[in-house]
Design an enzyme around this catalytic site. Structure first.
Site, PDB file in Angstrom:
ATOM      1  N   SER A   1      39.926  49.051  35.628  1.00 32.69           N
ATOM      2  CA  SER A   1      40.530  48.755  36.934  1.00 32.69           C
ATOM      3  C   SER A   1      40.292  49.884  37.929  1.00 32.69           C
ATOM      4  CB  SER A   1      42.029  48.492  36.777  1.00 32.69           C
ATOM      5  OG  SER A   1      42.677  49.589  36.156  1.00 32.69           O
ATOM      6  N   SER A   2      40.429  51.137  37.489  1.00 37.46           N
ATOM      7  CA  SER A   2      40.248  52.257  38.425  1.00 37.46           C
ATOM      8  C   SER A   2      38.806  52.332  38.907  1.00 37.46           C
ATOM      9  CB  SER A   2      40.675  53.574  37.773  1.00 37.46           C
ATOM     10  OG  SER A   2      39.856  53.891  36.661  1.00 37.46           O
ATOM     11  N   ALA A   3      37.852  52.099  38.008  1.00 35.30           N
ATOM     12  CA  ALA A   3      36.443  52.123  38.409  1.00 35.30           C
ATOM     13  C   ALA A   3      36.142  50.996  39.394  1.00 35.30           C
ATOM     14  CB  ALA A   3      35.545  52.000  37.184  1.00 35.30           C
TER      15      ALA A   3
ATOM     16  N   ASP B   1      31.912  53.322  33.158  1.00 35.33           N
ATOM     17  CA  ASP B   1      32.734  52.337  33.865  1.00 35.33           C
ATOM     18  C   ASP B   1      32.207  52.065  35.268  1.00 35.33           C
ATOM     19  OD1 ASP B   1      34.251  52.622  31.585  1.00 35.33           O
ATOM     20  OD2 ASP B   1      36.165  52.757  32.634  1.00 35.33           O
TER      21      ASP B   1
ATOM     22  N   GLY C   1      45.694  49.787  33.587  1.00 36.82           N
ATOM     23  CA  GLY C   1      45.936  50.532  32.360  1.00 36.82           C
ATOM     24  C   GLY C   1      45.617  49.772  31.097  1.00 36.82           C
TER      25      GLY C   1
END
Length: 325
Positions: free
Chosen positions: A117-119, A161, A112
Site C-alpha cells: 500500500s505504501s509503495a 515494491d 499494513g
C-alpha cells in the site's frame, strides 16, 4: 487544474526479506490500486484526504507539521501518520515546489497487510505530482524516486515494491537487472487472507537485520537457500510445474518462520488454506501480521470460504498494468 494517477499493490510469491540483501524475488502486481487526485487548493498549505482511513489532514509547508483539519495531531507510529509521511516526502521530491494543493487518495489496498500500500500510494502521488507540474518522468525514474521515498521513511527498503507498483505484471526481480517479466505456463489463481493485526515493515526489516548480525553463519545460509528456492520457483512457473510451485511456497514459509517474521495468526491462515486445498501458502510481505497468499488451482472457492470464516480474504488477479497517469 485536476490530475489523477493510480498504481497497483503487489504480492510477493517468493523471496521477501532476502530481497533486502540483494537476493532475487518473485512478485505480482495485484488488481487492487491506490488512486491519487491532485488539484489546486485554497491556501498555501496542502490538504490531504484519505476517506478509507478517515484522514483529513493539512501539511504546513513552512513548518513541515502535519495536523488534522480539526487541529489535532496525528499520533506518531500509527498508520495514518505513516501514510501521511510517504505523501509528504513524495511531494518534496520534484524540482518544482508543491504547496497549496488538495490531494485525495482512494485506497483499495488494505493498509499494513503486506500488499504494498505504501509503495502504491508513493508511486501514484509522485506520478500525479509530476503530471501536475508537467515534469517529464520515465518509469525508471519514477520507480527509483519512489524507492528513495520509501528509504527515507522506512530507513531500509527493497526497490521491489515500488518497481512492481510502477511497472505491473508478473516479475522476477534482482537489483542488477531490475524487474524481468515472467510468462507463466500455468494459471495462477491466488487468494489473499489478511489479519486484523497489521505488520510494521520497517520494524520487521530491522528485526531481521539484527538477527543476521547476531547469527551471520546461520542467517546468511537461510538467505542463500531462499535465493536458490526463488530461482527454482521461477523455472517451475515458466515450465508449468503446479505441484513444485506449491511445494516451494511451503518451504519458503518455513524459512520466513526461521527469520522470526511469522505470527500465530498468519500460521493459522497458512495451514487453514492448505487444509482447504491450496497447493501452497505462505505469508507475503514483511510479516509480523498482515497477509498470507495461497496458490489454489481448482480450489479458489474452497480456500476463500475457509479463510473468510476466520479472517478477511479476497481473490486477487494479476494486474498487467502498472502506474497510469
Amino acid at each position: 487544474m485536476k490530475v489523477r494517477a493510480s498504481a497497483p499493490g503487489k504480492a510477493i510469491l517468493f523471496g521477501e526479506h532476502a530481497v533486502v540483501y540483494g537476493k532475487p524475488a518473485i512478485a505480482v502486481a495485484v488488481d487492487k490500486r491506490a488512486r491519487v487526485t491532485i488539484k489546486e487548493g485554497t491556501n498555501d498549505n496542502t490538504e490531504v484526504k484519505i476517506p478509507k482511513l478517515d484522514i483529513d489532514a493539512v501539511i504546513n509547508h513552512e513548518t513541515g507539521l502535519v495536523t488534522r483539519v480539526n487541529g489535532s495531531q496525528l499520533e506518531p507510529g500509527k498508520f495514518d501518520a505513516g501514510i501521511m509521511e510517504y505523501i509528504q516526502v513524495a511531494l518534496s521530491q520534484l524540482g518544482t515546489p508543491l504547496d497549496g494543493l488538495k490531494v485525495e487518495v482512494d485506497l483499495e489496498i488494505p493498509i499494513g497487510a503486506g500488499l504494498g500500500s505504501s509503495a502504491a500510494i508513493t508511486v501514484a502521488t509522485l506520478a500525479a505530482a509530476a503530471r501536475y507540474t508537467q515534469e517529464e518522468m520515465t518509469l525508471e525514474t519514477l520507480a527509483h524516486t519512489a524507492h528513495q521515498v520509501e528509504l527515507q521513511v522506512q530507513g531500509a527498503a527493497s526497490p521491489l515494491d515500488t518497481t512492481v507498483s510502477t511497472k505491473g505484471g508478473f516479475v522476477y526481480f534482482t537489483r542488477e537487472k531490475g524487474a524481468l517479466k515472467i510468462k507463466p505456463a500455468l494459471e495462477m489463481p491466488l487468494v489473499v487472507g489478511y489479519t486484523s493485526q497489521p505488520g510494521n515493515t520497517g520494524a520487521l526489516v530491522e528485526g531481521v537485520r539484527q538477527l543476521r548480525e547476531a547469527h551471520p553463519t546461520i542467517v546468511n545460509p537461510i538467505l542463500e537457500v531462499m535465493e536458490d528456492l526463488t530461482n527454482q520457483a521461477r523455472e517451475s512457473i515458466i515450465q508449468g510445474e503446479e505441484k513444485e510451485v506449491g511445494e516451494l511456497m511451503n518451504i519458503n514459509q518455513g524459512l520466513l518462520d526461521a527469520l522470526g517474521v511469522n505470527t500465530d495468526e498468519l500460521s493459522r491462515l497458512v495451514y487453514r488454506a492448505r487444509h482447504a486445498g491450496a497447493r501452497g501458502s505462505k505469508l507475503t510481505g514483511a510479516g509480523g501480521g498482515g497477509s498470507i497468499i495461497a496458490y489454489c488451482p481448482g480450489k479458489t472457492r474452497e480456500v476463500l470460504e475457509e479463510l473468510e470464516s476466520i479472517e478477511n480474504a479476497f481473490p486477487v488477479g494479476i494486474s498487467s498494468q502498472g502506474v497510469t497517469w
